[in-house]
Design a protein around this motif. Structure first.
Motif, mmCIF file in Angstrom:
data_model
loop_
_atom_site.group_PDB
_atom_site.id
_atom_site.type_symbol
_atom_site.label_atom_id
_atom_site.label_comp_id
_atom_site.label_asym_id
_atom_site.label_seq_id
_atom_site.Cartn_x
_atom_site.Cartn_y
_atom_site.Cartn_z
ATOM 1 N N VAL A 1 -8.958 2.617 -0.233
ATOM 2 C CA VAL A 1 -8.824 2.706 -1.688
ATOM 3 C C VAL A 1 -10.142 2.336 -2.363
ATOM 4 O O VAL A 1 -10.552 2.955 -3.343
ATOM 5 C CB VAL A 1 -7.681 1.791 -2.180
ATOM 6 C CG1 VAL A 1 -7.632 1.763 -3.701
ATOM 7 C CG2 VAL A 1 -6.351 2.263 -1.622
ATOM 8 N N ARG B 1 -3.652 10.477 -1.946
ATOM 9 C CA ARG B 1 -4.009 9.421 -2.890
ATOM 10 C C ARG B 1 -3.423 8.105 -2.386
ATOM 11 O O ARG B 1 -2.287 8.068 -1.913
ATOM 12 C CB ARG B 1 -3.488 9.752 -4.286
ATOM 13 C CG ARG B 1 -3.918 8.779 -5.363
ATOM 14 C CD ARG B 1 -3.574 9.309 -6.735
ATOM 15 N NE ARG B 1 -4.506 10.357 -7.146
ATOM 16 C CZ ARG B 1 -4.144 11.537 -7.628
ATOM 17 N NH1 ARG B 1 -2.870 11.827 -7.733
ATOM 18 N NH2 ARG B 1 -5.046 12.410 -7.999
ATOM 19 N N MET C 1 -2.732 3.864 -3.226
ATOM 20 C CA MET C 1 -2.569 2.862 -4.284
ATOM 21 C C MET C 1 -2.325 1.496 -3.676
ATOM 22 O O MET C 1 -1.554 1.364 -2.720
ATOM 23 C CB MET C 1 -1.365 3.198 -5.173
ATOM 24 C CG MET C 1 -1.491 4.421 -6.039
ATOM 25 S SD MET C 1 0.005 4.588 -7.070
ATOM 26 C CE MET C 1 -0.453 5.990 -8.087
ATOM 27 N N SER D 1 2.899 6.711 -12.323
ATOM 28 C CA SER D 1 2.521 5.457 -12.974
ATOM 29 C C SER D 1 3.644 4.954 -13.870
ATOM 30 O O SER D 1 3.937 3.746 -13.919
ATOM 31 C CB SER D 1 1.244 5.656 -13.801
ATOM 32 O OG SER D 1 0.162 6.056 -12.978
ATOM 33 N N LEU E 1 0.283 12.191 -11.781
ATOM 34 C CA LEU E 1 -0.082 10.787 -11.654
ATOM 35 C C LEU E 1 0.551 9.963 -12.779
ATOM 36 O O LEU E 1 0.988 8.829 -12.557
ATOM 37 C CB LEU E 1 -1.604 10.628 -11.679
ATOM 38 C CG LEU E 1 -2.144 9.195 -11.588
ATOM 39 C CD1 LEU E 1 -1.653 8.505 -10.321
ATOM 40 C CD2 LEU E 1 -3.670 9.196 -11.625
ATOM 41 N N ILE F 1 -0.117 -1.668 -10.642
ATOM 42 C CA ILE F 1 -1.120 -0.943 -9.861
ATOM 43 C C ILE F 1 -2.406 -1.761 -9.865
ATOM 44 O O ILE F 1 -2.991 -1.995 -10.927
ATOM 45 C CB ILE F 1 -1.389 0.459 -10.438
ATOM 46 C CG1 ILE F 1 -0.104 1.294 -10.468
ATOM 47 C CG2 ILE F 1 -2.466 1.169 -9.619
ATOM 48 C CD1 ILE F 1 -0.290 2.646 -11.130
ATOM 49 N N SER G 1 -5.186 -0.955 -7.763
ATOM 50 C CA SER G 1 -6.260 0.031 -7.654
ATOM 51 C C SER G 1 -5.696 1.328 -7.114
ATOM 52 O O SER G 1 -4.645 1.347 -6.465
ATOM 53 C CB SER G 1 -7.411 -0.475 -6.767
ATOM 54 O OG SER G 1 -6.937 -0.869 -5.497
ATOM 55 N N ILE G 2 -6.416 2.404 -7.372
ATOM 56 C CA ILE G 2 -5.970 3.732 -6.959
ATOM 57 C C ILE G 2 -7.189 4.592 -6.681
ATOM 58 O O ILE G 2 -8.229 4.460 -7.331
ATOM 59 C CB ILE G 2 -5.079 4.382 -8.053
ATOM 60 C CG1 ILE G 2 -4.600 5.769 -7.615
ATOM 61 C CG2 ILE G 2 -5.809 4.448 -9.379
ATOM 62 C CD1 ILE G 2 -3.593 6.364 -8.553
ATOM 63 N N ASN G 3 -7.083 5.460 -5.679
ATOM 64 C CA ASN G 3 -8.204 6.329 -5.341
ATOM 65 C C ASN G 3 -7.718 7.423 -4.402
ATOM 66 O O ASN G 3 -6.688 7.282 -3.724
ATOM 67 C CB ASN G 3 -9.319 5.536 -4.649
ATOM 68 C CG ASN G 3 -10.680 6.187 -4.796
ATOM 69 O OD1 ASN G 3 -10.800 7.338 -5.228
ATOM 70 N ND2 ASN G 3 -11.727 5.459 -4.444
ATOM 71 N N TYR H 1 0.848 -1.187 0.000
ATOM 72 C CA TYR H 1 0.000 0.000 0.000
ATOM 73 C C TYR H 1 0.885 1.238 0.000
ATOM 74 O O TYR H 1 1.765 1.390 0.850
ATOM 75 C CB TYR H 1 -0.907 0.025 1.235
ATOM 76 C CG TYR H 1 -1.751 1.275 1.340
ATOM 77 C CD1 TYR H 1 -2.766 1.537 0.420
ATOM 78 C CD2 TYR H 1 -1.532 2.204 2.355
ATOM 79 C CE1 TYR H 1 -3.539 2.679 0.506
ATOM 80 C CE2 TYR H 1 -2.310 3.344 2.454
ATOM 81 C CZ TYR H 1 -3.306 3.584 1.529
ATOM 82 O OH TYR H 1 -4.066 4.718 1.612
ATOM 83 N N GLU I 1 0.683 5.402 -0.023
ATOM 84 C CA GLU I 1 -0.150 6.586 0.159
ATOM 85 C C GLU I 1 0.749 7.817 0.154
ATOM 86 O O GLU I 1 1.805 7.826 0.794
ATOM 87 C CB GLU I 1 -0.919 6.507 1.480
ATOM 88 C CG GLU I 1 -1.828 7.715 1.741
ATOM 89 C CD GLU I 1 -2.448 7.647 3.122
ATOM 90 O OE1 GLU I 1 -3.344 6.794 3.326
ATOM 91 O OE2 GLU I 1 -2.023 8.419 4.008
#
Length: 261
Positions: free
Chosen positions: A86, A45, A47, A24, A20, A34, A36-38, A7, A9
């Motif tokens: 996330v 943020r 990931m 990435s 971003l 990756i 998931s991301i949010n 994880y 952050e």
């Protein structure tokens, strides 16, 4: 070698275009996937990452620390709270003094059900308490989480449809895959010794037990709040006070304070 999840952050210091994309691309060059991301908080943020070796994460952290546009706040093996943050776009609120207490409001029912379902999926004994005023959605959330976790739920005591007080279980109901729901007020105010003997038997099972109104439950039993693995609080809004005064001020046999719960 099996891949492991991590994880990451970070807090955005300067949200320039393409930030971003740069991160990435860096993950791609390091062969880190990756999942998931949010956004998990204002300007933060999160990931969920997947990689083969811990050295990849070490190199990632070293490079990210040189970037003045972000500030790394967490990089670790993901905890349940990280995954849910996330998934839902924000962190679950925990107690300031008690890290096993988690707080929700009715608008959070989706994340609450998801959180409890993940707890229910874990094998072995787990004792979970849930606090809240009447008709806030406690029992319904527990049942929904049971369905999500593919668990069969059994009411040992409850007032969901009608007052339920079980004094015994049939053979197939003693199952470690079952989830047992106990209403602490109903059990302490209406039950007999046979019911309490059943609760003691259930407590010995390596299964999940959920106790509504745990504060009332521990007042009249040998169990203590420290015996609970998690305490969940559900309110209509952040300012609602959870109180048992109507029950505590009534006498056994009186329905006024008891019935509202």
């Amino acid at each position: 070698m099996a891949k492991t999840e991590w994880y990451l952050e970070y807090e955005i210091q300067y949200n320039r275009p393409g930030l971003l994309g740069d991160i990435s691309s860096l993950l791609g060059m390091l062969s880190i996937n990756i999942l998931s991301i949010n956004g998990v908080a204002e300007s933060k943020r999160g990931m969920l990452l997947l990689c083969k070796e811990e050295e990849q994460v070490t190199r990632l952290k070293s490079i990210l620390q040189t970037m003045d546009t972000i500030n790394i706040t967490k990089i670790r093996r993901p905890k349940l709270r990280d995954k849910l943050a996330v998934r839902h776009g924000r962190y679950i609120q925990s107690g300031e003094d008690d890290r096993k207490t988690f707080r929700f409001v009715r608008d959070d029912l989706g994340i609450l059900v998801d959180f409890m379902a993940e707890l229910f999926k874990k094998e072995g004994h787990k004792l979970i308490g849930i606090r809240g005023m009447p008709r806030v959605g406690k029992t319904e959330s527990v049942v929904a989480a049971s369905v999500s976790a593919n668990k069969r739920w059994l009411f040992v005591s409850s007032t969901l449809l009608k007052q339920t007080i079980r004094n015994e279980l049939i053979q197939g109901e003693y199952n470690t895959d079952n989830l047992y729901i106990i209403d602490g007020i109903v059990s302490t105010r209406r039950a007999n010794e046979n019911h309490w003997q059943l609760i003691r038997e259930i407590m010995q099972l390596p299964a999940v037990k959920v106790v509504e109104h745990p504060d009332m439950f521990v007042q009249f039993t040998e169990y203590k709040l420290k015996d609970f693995d998690y305490i969940i609080e559900l309110r209509r809004d952040e300012n609602e006070k959870i109180t048992y005064e109507p029950v505590e001020n009534s006498h056994f046999g009186q329905e006024d304070g008891f019935s509202m719960f």
